[in-house]
Design a protein around this motif. Structure first.
Motif, PDB file in Angstrom:
ATOM      1  N   MET A   1       0.858 -10.320  -1.989  1.00  0.00           N
ATOM      2  CA  MET A   1       0.358  -9.611  -0.828  1.00  0.00           C
ATOM      3  C   MET A   1       0.669 -10.402   0.440  1.00  0.00           C
ATOM      4  O   MET A   1       1.072  -9.831   1.437  1.00  0.00           O
ATOM      5  N   PHE A   2       0.482 -11.693   0.386  1.00  0.00           N
ATOM      6  CA  PHE A   2       0.627 -12.497   1.596  1.00  0.00           C
ATOM      7  C   PHE A   2       2.069 -12.518   2.082  1.00  0.00           C
ATOM      8  O   PHE A   2       2.326 -12.428   3.281  1.00  0.00           O
ATOM      9  N   GLN A   3       2.994 -12.616   1.141  1.00  0.00           N
ATOM     10  CA  GLN A   3       4.411 -12.586   1.517  1.00  0.00           C
ATOM     11  C   GLN A   3       4.782 -11.228   2.096  1.00  0.00           C
ATOM     12  O   GLN A   3       5.550 -11.133   3.039  1.00  0.00           O
ATOM     13  N   ARG A   4       4.190 -10.183   1.554  1.00  0.00           N
ATOM     14  CA  ARG A   4       4.525  -8.832   2.010  1.00  0.00           C
ATOM     15  C   ARG A   4       4.079  -8.621   3.458  1.00  0.00           C
ATOM     16  O   ARG A   4       4.819  -8.048   4.251  1.00  0.00           O
ATOM     17  N   ILE A   5       2.891  -9.087   3.827  1.00  0.00           N
ATOM     18  CA  ILE A   5       2.467  -8.892   5.223  1.00  0.00           C
ATOM     19  C   ILE A   5       3.305  -9.749   6.166  1.00  0.00           C
ATOM     20  O   ILE A   5       3.580  -9.344   7.288  1.00  0.00           O
ATOM     21  N   ARG A   6       3.739 -10.906   5.700  1.00  0.00           N
ATOM     22  CA  ARG A   6       4.635 -11.731   6.515  1.00  0.00           C
ATOM     23  C   ARG A   6       5.974 -11.028   6.686  1.00  0.00           C
ATOM     24  O   ARG A   6       6.515 -10.954   7.798  1.00  0.00           O
ATOM     25  N   ASP A   7       6.512 -10.502   5.593  1.00  0.00           N
ATOM     26  CA  ASP A   7       7.806  -9.817   5.656  1.00  0.00           C
ATOM     27  C   ASP A   7       7.755  -8.608   6.597  1.00  0.00           C
ATOM     28  O   ASP A   7       8.675  -8.395   7.386  1.00  0.00           O
ATOM     29  N   LEU A   8       6.684  -7.829   6.511  1.00  0.00           N
ATOM     30  CA  LEU A   8       6.549  -6.669   7.400  1.00  0.00           C
ATOM     31  C   LEU A   8       6.513  -7.102   8.864  1.00  0.00           C
ATOM     32  O   LEU A   8       7.152  -6.492   9.718  1.00  0.00           O
ATOM     33  N   ALA A  49      -2.025  -1.432   7.402  1.00  0.00           N
ATOM     34  CA  ALA A  49      -1.343  -0.297   6.788  1.00  0.00           C
ATOM     35  C   ALA A  49      -1.048   0.781   7.823  1.00  0.00           C
ATOM     36  O   ALA A  49       0.049   1.346   7.853  1.00  0.00           O
ATOM     37  N   ASN A  50      -2.013   1.064   8.674  1.00  0.00           N
ATOM     38  CA  ASN A  50      -1.799   2.061   9.728  1.00  0.00           C
ATOM     39  C   ASN A  50      -0.731   1.605  10.714  1.00  0.00           C
ATOM     40  O   ASN A  50       0.134   2.385  11.117  1.00  0.00           O
ATOM     41  N   HIS A  51      -0.777   0.343  11.097  1.00  0.00           N
ATOM     42  CA  HIS A  51       0.190  -0.183  12.062  1.00  0.00           C
ATOM     43  C   HIS A  51       1.621  -0.110  11.517  1.00  0.00           C
ATOM     44  O   HIS A  51       2.542   0.272  12.231  1.00  0.00           O
ATOM     45  N   TYR A  52       1.792  -0.481  10.254  1.00  0.00           N
ATOM     46  CA  TYR A  52       3.125  -0.503   9.660  1.00  0.00           C
ATOM     47  C   TYR A  52       3.497   0.826   9.007  1.00  0.00           C
ATOM     48  O   TYR A  52       4.571   0.945   8.413  1.00  0.00           O
ATOM     49  N   ASP A  53       2.625   1.821   9.107  1.00  0.00           N
ATOM     50  CA  ASP A  53       2.844   3.147   8.535  1.00  0.00           C
ATOM     51  C   ASP A  53       3.187   3.044   7.053  1.00  0.00           C
ATOM     52  O   ASP A  53       4.215   3.543   6.576  1.00  0.00           O
ATOM     53  N   THR A  54       2.313   2.374   6.324  1.00  0.00           N
ATOM     54  CA  THR A  54       2.477   2.193   4.887  1.00  0.00           C
ATOM     55  C   THR A  54       1.122   2.369   4.219  1.00  0.00           C
ATOM     56  O   THR A  54       0.146   2.733   4.873  1.00  0.00           O
ATOM     57  N   SER A  55       1.042   2.112   2.934  1.00  0.00           N
ATOM     58  CA  SER A  55      -0.230   2.224   2.221  1.00  0.00           C
ATOM     59  C   SER A  55      -0.797   0.835   1.933  1.00  0.00           C
ATOM     60  O   SER A  55      -0.058  -0.158   1.900  1.00  0.00           O
ATOM     61  N   ILE A  56      -2.084   0.797   1.697  1.00  0.00           N
ATOM     62  CA  ILE A  56      -2.705  -0.466   1.291  1.00  0.00           C
ATOM     63  C   ILE A  56      -2.142  -0.894  -0.061  1.00  0.00           C
ATOM     64  O   ILE A  56      -1.937  -2.078  -0.296  1.00  0.00           O
ATOM     65  N   ASP A  57      -1.859   0.082  -0.928  1.00  0.00           N
ATOM     66  CA  ASP A  57      -1.257  -0.253  -2.229  1.00  0.00           C
ATOM     67  C   ASP A  57       0.035  -1.042  -2.048  1.00  0.00           C
ATOM     68  O   ASP A  57       0.303  -1.987  -2.790  1.00  0.00           O
ATOM     69  N   TYR A  58       0.837  -0.666  -1.062  1.00  0.00           N
ATOM     70  CA  TYR A  58       2.071  -1.404  -0.797  1.00  0.00           C
ATOM     71  C   TYR A  58       1.750  -2.818  -0.302  1.00  0.00           C
ATOM     72  O   TYR A  58       2.359  -3.788  -0.754  1.00  0.00           O
ATOM     73  N   LEU A  59       0.782  -2.933   0.582  1.00  0.00           N
ATOM     74  CA  LEU A  59       0.426  -4.246   1.118  1.00  0.00           C
ATOM     75  C   LEU A  59      -0.048  -5.204   0.031  1.00  0.00           C
ATOM     76  O   LEU A  59       0.233  -6.399   0.088  1.00  0.00           O
ATOM     77  N   VAL A  60      -0.768  -4.677  -0.955  1.00  0.00           N
ATOM     78  CA  VAL A  60      -1.337  -5.545  -1.991  1.00  0.00           C
ATOM     79  C   VAL A  60      -0.501  -5.552  -3.280  1.00  0.00           C
ATOM     80  O   VAL A  60      -0.981  -5.942  -4.339  1.00  0.00           O
ATOM     81  N   ASN A  61       0.764  -5.127  -3.155  1.00  0.00           N
ATOM     82  CA  ASN A  61       1.737  -5.201  -4.256  1.00  0.00           C
ATOM     83  C   ASN A  61       1.391  -4.332  -5.460  1.00  0.00           C
ATOM     84  O   ASN A  61       1.781  -4.652  -6.577  1.00  0.00           O
ATOM     85  N   MET A  62       0.696  -3.236  -5.244  1.00  0.00           N
ATOM     86  CA  MET A  62       0.416  -2.318  -6.356  1.00  0.00           C
ATOM     87  C   MET A  62       1.530  -1.286  -6.505  1.00  0.00           C
ATOM     88  O   MET A  62       1.577  -0.583  -7.505  1.00  0.00           O
ATOM     89  N   THR A  63       2.390  -1.200  -5.487  1.00  0.00           N
ATOM     90  CA  THR A  63       3.557  -0.308  -5.530  1.00  0.00           C
ATOM     91  C   THR A  63       4.648  -0.903  -4.654  1.00  0.00           C
ATOM     92  O   THR A  63       4.364  -1.710  -3.769  1.00  0.00           O
ATOM     93  N   ASP A  64       5.861  -0.519  -4.942  1.00  0.00           N
ATOM     94  CA  ASP A  64       6.986  -0.939  -4.109  1.00  0.00           C
ATOM     95  C   ASP A  64       7.434   0.177  -3.178  1.00  0.00           C
ATOM     96  O   ASP A  64       8.445   0.061  -2.484  1.00  0.00           O
ATOM     97  N   ILE A  65       6.688   1.277  -3.158  1.00  0.00           N
ATOM     98  CA  ILE A  65       7.005   2.414  -2.292  1.00  0.00           C
ATOM     99  C   ILE A  65       6.312   2.197  -0.949  1.00  0.00           C
ATOM    100  O   ILE A  65       5.078   2.126  -0.883  1.00  0.00           O
ATOM    101  N   LYS A  66       7.109   2.068   0.113  1.00  0.00           N
ATOM    102  CA  LYS A  66       6.552   1.784   1.435  1.00  0.00           C
ATOM    103  C   LYS A  66       5.850   2.975   2.078  1.00  0.00           C
ATOM    104  O   LYS A  66       4.960   2.797   2.889  1.00  0.00           O
ATOM    105  N   ASN A  67       6.267   4.196   1.720  1.00  0.00           N
ATOM    106  CA  ASN A  67       5.723   5.379   2.379  1.00  0.00           C
ATOM    107  C   ASN A  67       4.215   5.478   2.188  1.00  0.00           C
ATOM    108  O   ASN A  67       3.721   5.275   1.073  1.00  0.00           O
ATOM    109  N   PRO A  68       3.506   5.826   3.247  1.00  0.00           N
ATOM    110  CA  PRO A  68       2.051   6.005   3.104  1.00  0.00           C
ATOM    111  C   PRO A  68       1.747   7.301   2.365  1.00  0.00           C
ATOM    112  O   PRO A  68       2.600   8.191   2.268  1.00  0.00           O
TER     113      PRO A  68
END
Length: 70
Positions: A1-8, A49-68
């Motif tokens: 999760m932490f790497q994902r928020i940094r990458d975004l 999630a709202n700022h990056y227009d993605t889902s919380i699931d994506y932020l916490v690595n539960m999915t690799d699909i960026k779309n909200p």
């Protein structure tokens, strides 16, 4: 999760300070989120999630699909 928020953040050419301001927290607190030193509160995950227009699931690595969810 932490790497994902940094990458975004980096993919959007934003600084830690800019995101911290958006979240109404200090830059050092946000840095601790990215480094995995602090757990990220759910309200903060919602804002990210709202700022990056993605889902919380994506932020916490539960999915690799960026779309909200719609």
């Amino acid at each position: 999760m932490f790497q994902r928020i940094r990458d975004l953040r980096e993919d959007n050419d934003l600084t830690q300070h800019q995101i911290a301001t958006l979240l109404n927290i200090s830059q050092s607190t946000y840095s601790r989120y990215e480094n995995g030193e602090l757990e990220i509160p759910i309200q903060t995950l919602i804002k990210l999630a709202n700022h990056y227009d993605t889902s919380i699931d994506y932020l916490v690595n539960m999915t690799d699909i960026k779309n909200p969810y719609r």
